[in-house]
Scaffold this motif. Structure first.
Motif, PDB file in Angstrom:
ATOM      1  N   CYS A  43       2.532  29.076  58.103  1.00  0.00           N
ATOM      2  CA  CYS A  43       2.644  30.329  57.780  1.00  0.00           C
ATOM      3  C   CYS A  43       2.684  30.355  56.226  1.00  0.00           C
ATOM      4  O   CYS A  43       3.661  29.762  55.623  1.00  0.00           O
ATOM      5  N   ASN A  94       3.570  38.227  53.001  1.00  0.00           N
ATOM      6  CA  ASN A  94       2.993  37.399  53.737  1.00  0.00           C
ATOM      7  C   ASN A  94       2.264  38.512  54.906  1.00  0.00           C
ATOM      8  O   ASN A  94       2.988  39.247  55.492  1.00  0.00           O
ATOM      9  N   TYR A  96      -1.195  38.328  57.085  1.00  0.00           N
ATOM     10  CA  TYR A  96      -2.374  37.286  57.049  1.00  0.00           C
ATOM     11  C   TYR A  96      -3.553  38.332  57.636  1.00  0.00           C
ATOM     12  O   TYR A  96      -4.699  37.839  57.295  1.00  0.00           O
ATOM     13  N   GLU A  97      -3.394  39.328  58.083  1.00  0.00           N
ATOM     14  CA  GLU A  97      -4.400  40.166  58.766  1.00  0.00           C
ATOM     15  C   GLU A  97      -5.077  40.636  57.356  1.00  0.00           C
ATOM     16  O   GLU A  97      -6.259  41.214  57.348  1.00  0.00           O
ATOM     17  N   LEU A 149      15.982  37.875  54.156  1.00  0.00           N
ATOM     18  CA  LEU A 149      14.763  37.513  54.891  1.00  0.00           C
ATOM     19  C   LEU A 149      14.426  35.999  54.332  1.00  0.00           C
ATOM     20  O   LEU A 149      14.283  35.981  53.204  1.00  0.00           O
ATOM     21  N   CYS A 151      11.778  33.104  54.991  1.00  0.00           N
ATOM     22  CA  CYS A 151      10.445  32.733  55.341  1.00  0.00           C
ATOM     23  C   CYS A 151      10.512  31.110  55.526  1.00  0.00           C
ATOM     24  O   CYS A 151      11.307  30.520  54.932  1.00  0.00           O
ATOM     25  N   TRP A 161      16.501  47.409  54.128  1.00  0.00           N
ATOM     26  CA  TRP A 161      15.590  48.182  54.907  1.00  0.00           C
ATOM     27  C   TRP A 161      16.168  49.580  55.484  1.00  0.00           C
ATOM     28  O   TRP A 161      17.490  49.800  55.534  1.00  0.00           O
ATOM     29  N   THR A 186       0.887  43.329  66.830  1.00  0.00           N
ATOM     30  CA  THR A 186       0.207  44.063  65.673  1.00  0.00           C
ATOM     31  C   THR A 186      -1.135  44.838  66.027  1.00  0.00           C
ATOM     32  O   THR A 186      -1.758  44.466  66.762  1.00  0.00           O
ATOM     33  N   GLN A 233       1.859  47.076  53.057  1.00  0.00           N
ATOM     34  CA  GLN A 233       1.944  45.486  52.750  1.00  0.00           C
ATOM     35  C   GLN A 233       3.204  44.850  53.638  1.00  0.00           C
ATOM     36  O   GLN A 233       3.233  43.735  53.790  1.00  0.00           O
ATOM     37  N   ASN A 234       4.157  45.703  53.424  1.00  0.00           N
ATOM     38  CA  ASN A 234       5.494  45.466  54.197  1.00  0.00           C
ATOM     39  C   ASN A 234       5.571  45.872  55.682  1.00  0.00           C
ATOM     40  O   ASN A 234       6.588  45.690  56.615  1.00  0.00           O
ATOM     41  N   ARG A 239       7.515  48.111  61.640  1.00  0.00           N
ATOM     42  CA  ARG A 239       7.780  46.494  61.748  1.00  0.00           C
ATOM     43  C   ARG A 239       9.204  46.291  62.327  1.00  0.00           C
ATOM     44  O   ARG A 239      10.160  46.777  62.216  1.00  0.00           O
ATOM     45  N   GLY A 247      10.878  34.432  58.866  1.00  0.00           N
ATOM     46  CA  GLY A 247      10.191  35.700  58.688  1.00  0.00           C
ATOM     47  C   GLY A 247       9.300  36.026  59.587  1.00  0.00           C
ATOM     48  O   GLY A 247       8.926  37.198  59.806  1.00  0.00           O
ATOM     49  N   PHE A 248       8.445  34.825  59.990  1.00  0.00           N
ATOM     50  CA  PHE A 248       7.269  35.214  60.675  1.00  0.00           C
ATOM     51  C   PHE A 248       7.523  35.793  62.111  1.00  0.00           C
ATOM     52  O   PHE A 248       6.541  36.385  62.847  1.00  0.00           O
ATOM     53  N   SER A 250       9.348  38.541  62.394  1.00  0.00           N
ATOM     54  CA  SER A 250       9.280  39.951  61.877  1.00  0.00           C
ATOM     55  C   SER A 250       8.124  40.545  61.768  1.00  0.00           C
ATOM     56  O   SER A 250       7.489  40.729  60.877  1.00  0.00           O
ATOM     57  N   ILE A 251       7.438  40.895  63.130  1.00  0.00           N
ATOM     58  CA  ILE A 251       5.956  41.127  63.204  1.00  0.00           C
ATOM     59  C   ILE A 251       5.713  42.710  62.327  1.00  0.00           C
ATOM     60  O   ILE A 251       6.665  43.529  62.869  1.00  0.00           O
TER      61      ILE A 251
END
Ligand code: MTE
Length: 330
Positions: A43, A94, A96-97, A149, A151, A161, A186, A233-234, A239, A247-248, A250-251
């Motif tokens: 990631c 982060n 990746y899409e 958070l 990562c 948040w 997602t 972006q967030n 989410r 963190g990964f 937290s989709i």
């Protein structure tokens, strides 16, 4: 709890700061060169924490009158750690899409279509529902939650948040007794998300939680940060945020939530099963196969700080894992 104060001696004079930045850039280029040919599985693409452009910044706290204020006006988390700046939170991402380049995500996601948007909640439930995003925001009162958070790459932030406990939504759909896990998905929109045209990953992004983890009060669905609606972006418009996990988990940009009987296979488990497991609890004692997790770089700070077990939420969540081998269940 001890408050962390920034001494004036820690504020770097500009010429030192510039020299350091130049140095960091050099290191970054070197690091990139040496790992560019390595397998692309982590990631973060390049594996361990990179030396991004926030590496040399000093801690920041929003000042009064700042347009981006957390609604309750707090400037630190419960451990006394300052909030990460709005700028860093919204430009170092982060997702990746859109891109594996953290600093390109915000630009590539700028025109992402956020409306209409629905979230379908189904599977093993007695009351399946499809929520329009505006209804979702109105139906569940938004709370502010200041969370760390962390990562898996070794960097961290403190983010204010806005959101609501996932448990509130799950109770509404009424899980059946056979429901043991929650699976999140997602949106799949390759025409808008260039990363989804990359066949390396098994899109769409999928994540999962055990039902008791999903029902835990710390687990939220977030629709905003710093008192404003989420930016693409967030993970706009909604989410997941699970603060004691890497963190990964937290989709972002969720369209589907299913209650299921079997442990879901996440995108990361499918892509690199020996590196990313289902649990992904923050744990300084369990290294990633390619790097240590003992320390982390807080974005906006110099140097590294020790990583806290369960990201500092041990008291709240350790009971979920009583008797479990945290090394085997990474
Ligand atoms: N969700 C989706 N759909 N796609 C992703 O690439 N990246 C994850 C997580 N959620 C990711 C995702 C990772 S690795 C991290 S660290 C966080 O999002 C980053 O969230 P942030 O950019 O809001 O800080």
């Amino acid at each position: 709890m001890q408050m962390i104060k920034i001494r004036s001696s820690e504020i770097t004079p500009e010429h030192v700061y510039r020299a350091r930045r130049k140095f960091m850039k050099g290191i970054g280029a070197l690091a990139f060169g040496s790992v560019a040919s390595a397998v692309l599985t982590a990631c973060g693409g390049l594996g361990q924490d990179d030396l991004g452009r926030f590496a040399a910044m000093q801690p920041e706290t929003p000042t009064e009158g700042d347009a981006q204020q957390p609604s309750a006006g707090q400037t630190a988390d419960e451990l006394g750690d300052a909030l990460t700046s709005f700028e860093a939170i919204t430009t170092y991402n982060n997702f990746y899409e859109f891109s594996m380049n953290k600093e390109a995500v915000a630009r590539l996601a700028r025109d992402f279509t956020l409306s209409p948007w629905t979230v379908t909640v189904g599977g093993l439930v007695n009351n399946p529902k499809t929520y329009d995003i505006d209804d979702l925001r109105k139906r569940f009162p938004q709370q502010e939650r200041i969370y760390r958070l962390r990562c898996v790459e070794g960097w961290s932030m403190v983010i204010p948040w806005l959101g609501f406990p996932l448990g509130a939504l799950l109770r509404e759909v009424d899980p059946q007794s056979g429901a043991k896990y929650v699976r999140f998905e997602t949106v799949m929109r390759p025409q808008e998300m260039p990363g989804q045209r990359d066949p390396y990953f098994p899109w769409p992004y999928v994540e999962g939680l055990r039902l008791d983890e999903a029902m835990h009060d710390l687990t939220i669905l977030s629709t905003g940060l710093y008192g404003k609606q989420l930016l693409p972006q967030n993970g706009a418009p909604v989410r997941l945020v699970v603060p004691w996990k890497y963190g990964f988990k937290s989709i972002k940009s969720i369209v589907k939530i299913d209650l299921v009987a079997e442990q879901p296979t996440s995108l990361w488990m499918a892509s690199a099963p020996h590196e990313y497991g289902f649990y992904a609890n923050v744990n300084p004692d369990v290294p990633h196969p390619r790097w240590s997790q003992a320390t982390e770089r807080r974005i906006g700070e110099l140097g590294r700080r020790p990583t806290l077990k369960f990201n500092g939420y041990e008291e709240e969540v350790a009971a979920l894992y009583a008797g479990m081998d945290l090394r085997a269940n990474y």
